[in-house]
Design a protein around this motif. Structure first.
Motif, mmCIF file in Angstrom:
data_model
loop_
_atom_site.group_PDB
_atom_site.id
_atom_site.type_symbol
_atom_site.label_atom_id
_atom_site.label_comp_id
_atom_site.label_asym_id
_atom_site.label_seq_id
_atom_site.Cartn_x
_atom_site.Cartn_y
_atom_site.Cartn_z
ATOM 1 N N SER A 1 33.081 11.739 4.985
ATOM 2 C CA SER A 1 34.320 12.456 4.081
ATOM 3 C C SER A 1 33.667 13.011 3.031
ATOM 4 N N SER A 2 34.578 14.118 2.663
ATOM 5 C CA SER A 2 34.111 14.611 1.339
ATOM 6 C C SER A 2 35.071 15.452 0.620
ATOM 7 N N LYS A 3 35.288 15.234 -0.770
ATOM 8 C CA LYS A 3 36.196 15.932 -1.451
ATOM 9 C C LYS A 3 35.542 16.837 -2.744
ATOM 10 N N VAL A 4 36.045 17.947 -2.798
ATOM 11 C CA VAL A 4 35.653 19.105 -3.777
ATOM 12 C C VAL A 4 36.637 19.308 -4.441
ATOM 13 N N ALA B 1 42.451 32.359 -12.442
ATOM 14 C CA ALA B 1 42.798 33.546 -11.111
ATOM 15 C C ALA B 1 44.221 34.038 -11.534
ATOM 16 N N LEU B 2 44.631 35.210 -10.881
ATOM 17 C CA LEU B 2 45.791 35.861 -10.841
ATOM 18 C C LEU B 2 46.651 35.132 -9.376
ATOM 19 N N SER B 3 45.975 34.775 -8.250
ATOM 20 C CA SER B 3 46.465 34.150 -7.274
ATOM 21 C C SER B 3 45.246 33.212 -6.596
ATOM 22 N N GLY B 4 46.058 32.667 -5.639
ATOM 23 C CA GLY B 4 44.880 31.501 -4.853
ATOM 24 C C GLY B 4 45.369 31.395 -3.605
ATOM 25 N N GLY B 5 44.841 30.097 -3.015
ATOM 26 C CA GLY B 5 45.233 29.904 -1.603
ATOM 27 C C GLY B 5 44.334 30.392 -0.571
ATOM 28 N N TYR B 6 44.682 29.807 0.463
ATOM 29 C CA TYR B 6 43.867 30.249 1.822
ATOM 30 C C TYR B 6 44.427 31.422 2.804
ATOM 31 N N LYS B 7 45.467 31.714 2.499
ATOM 32 C CA LYS B 7 46.390 32.716 3.286
ATOM 33 C C LYS B 7 45.360 33.671 3.692
ATOM 34 N N GLY B 8 45.188 34.098 4.878
ATOM 35 C CA GLY B 8 44.503 35.136 5.371
ATOM 36 C C GLY B 8 42.933 34.939 5.434
ATOM 37 N N ILE B 9 42.512 33.667 5.329
ATOM 38 C CA ILE B 9 41.217 33.443 5.383
ATOM 39 C C ILE B 9 40.932 32.683 6.443
ATOM 40 N N LEU C 1 39.115 30.272 9.291
ATOM 41 C CA LEU C 1 38.475 29.034 9.173
ATOM 42 C C LEU C 1 37.077 29.065 9.591
ATOM 43 N N GLY C 2 35.989 28.658 8.650
ATOM 44 C CA GLY C 2 34.559 28.983 9.048
ATOM 45 C C GLY C 2 33.793 30.185 8.766
ATOM 46 N N GLY C 3 34.703 31.179 8.168
ATOM 47 C CA GLY C 3 34.007 32.366 7.881
ATOM 48 C C GLY C 3 33.516 32.348 6.373
ATOM 49 N N LYS D 1 33.474 29.482 0.743
ATOM 50 C CA LYS D 1 32.941 29.405 -0.702
ATOM 51 C C LYS D 1 34.442 28.980 -1.455
ATOM 52 N N THR D 2 35.291 28.390 -0.635
ATOM 53 C CA THR D 2 36.374 27.450 -1.030
ATOM 54 C C THR D 2 35.988 26.134 -1.382
ATOM 55 N N PRO D 3 36.768 25.517 -2.139
ATOM 56 C CA PRO D 3 36.718 24.179 -2.198
ATOM 57 C C PRO D 3 36.832 23.197 -0.693
ATOM 58 N N LEU D 4 37.583 23.841 -0.077
ATOM 59 C CA LEU D 4 37.819 23.299 1.279
ATOM 60 C C LEU D 4 36.619 23.525 2.237
#
Length: 309
Positions: A162-165, A171-179, A181-183, A188-191
């Motif tokens: 397990s790992s937690k970062v 930022a003006l906005s964030g999240g993972y929408k449109g990213i 998985l594995g790219g 570059k994200t915490p996840l």
């Protein structure tokens, strides 16, 4: 975005990946299920994605021969593959390479806990600094994996990584929408960073277990003192290697399940590798008693292995 990354779990020096002695073991990553209430809004197939990333991480170590088994769902499929002679190879027909070991398991955590239960992929807490929003995103990954001997179905080891970062920034906005998985963006994200660390720890565990396991090959062809074996450059065999040849005298199987319980073997002789190609090696055979000869199907094991009885 003006990022400033802060790790809630400080980045310790990554554990080195152990050397796996002898020819490279052939490994496949089987089905990895996604267990839990993972957010579906990103349209991610988490299990398949983690399986692909683990395959890549193992391949990048150059310590294993990786084979694709994305469509196989379990050890029974692998055993049927070998029993039906689909696995293997002949000069006239290309066939699938059998996997010695299969990695299977589950994704038990993927995202960030949020109040109220469930999971959210990279949740954030926002504030204001000079009119800009500040964000704090956490990525957490947990994997429950098993290393299985595909020939016997025996689980060599079960383990959890397990790992937690946590990342904070402006930022003006964030999240993972449109990213994807594995790219590259995901990495570059915490996840993505948490996933990378968890996979590295998994690779260390897998290499440690397989480094401690015995390995074996097979005699493909034998004529006089000349022998060809099914281990070559891809498996790490080099000219000058010394190997033992053993023959199976009896196989003991469970009458209910057919699982191999034990084998009785005896030593036939010794090989000295003289030439190596991609998937085979040529060797000179020396008999133990001066009369025995190597035969197609005989086992090939490390020269340092204890004599079988």
């Amino acid at each position: 975005m003006l990022p400033q990354t802060v790790y809630a779990q400080p980045a310790a020096s990554a554990a080195p990946i152990p050397v796996v002695p002898g020819p490279k073991r052939t490994v496949a990553v089987g089905e990895i299920e996604a267990n839990g209430g993972f957010e579906a809004s990103e349209n991610w197939n988490v299990g398949a994605g983690v399986s692909a990333m683990l395959t890549t991480a193992l391949a990048n170590t150059d310590r294993f021969v990786m084979v694709e088994r994305g469509t196989l769902t379990g050890i029974l499929n692998e055993q049927q593959l070998q029993a039906s002679k689909v696995a293997g190879g002949t000069p006239s027909r290309e066939r699938m390479t059998p996997a010695h070991y299969i990695i299977v398991g589950s994704v038990t955590d993927f995202g960030s806990p949020r109040s109220g239960g469930g999971f959210s992929i990279g949740g954030s807490r926002k504030g204001m600094i000079g009119g800009l929003g500040t964000s704090r995103k956490t990525g957490k990954v947990g994997l429950d994996l098993r290393i299985v001997d595909s020939r016997t179905g025996k689980i060599l080891k079960s383990f959890v990584v397990s790992s937690k970062v946590t990342q904070s920034g402006i930022a003006l906005s964030g999240g993972y929408k449109g990213i994807a998985l594995g790219g590259d963006q995901f990495s570059k994200t915490p996840l993505g960073e948490a996933t990378r660390r968890a996979l590295h720890d998994a690779v260390v565990q897998i290499a440690t277990v397989l480094a401690a396991t015995s390995w074996e090959g097979r005699v493909v062809e034998a004529e006089g003192s000349g022998v060809i074996i099914n281990l070559g450059q891809e498996a790490g065999v080099v000219a000058g290697d010394r190997l033992h040849v053993e023959r199976v005298a009896k196989v003991l199987t469970d009458p209910a399940t057919g699982q191999i319980l034990s084998e009785e073997r005896y030593r036939v002789g010794t090989l000295t590798v003289t030439g190596v190609e991609a998937r085979i090696a040529r060797a000179n055979f020396t008999s133990v008693d001066g009369s025995a000869a190597a035969a197609r199907g005989d086992l090939v094991i490390p020269a340092g292995a204890p004599r079988s009885r």
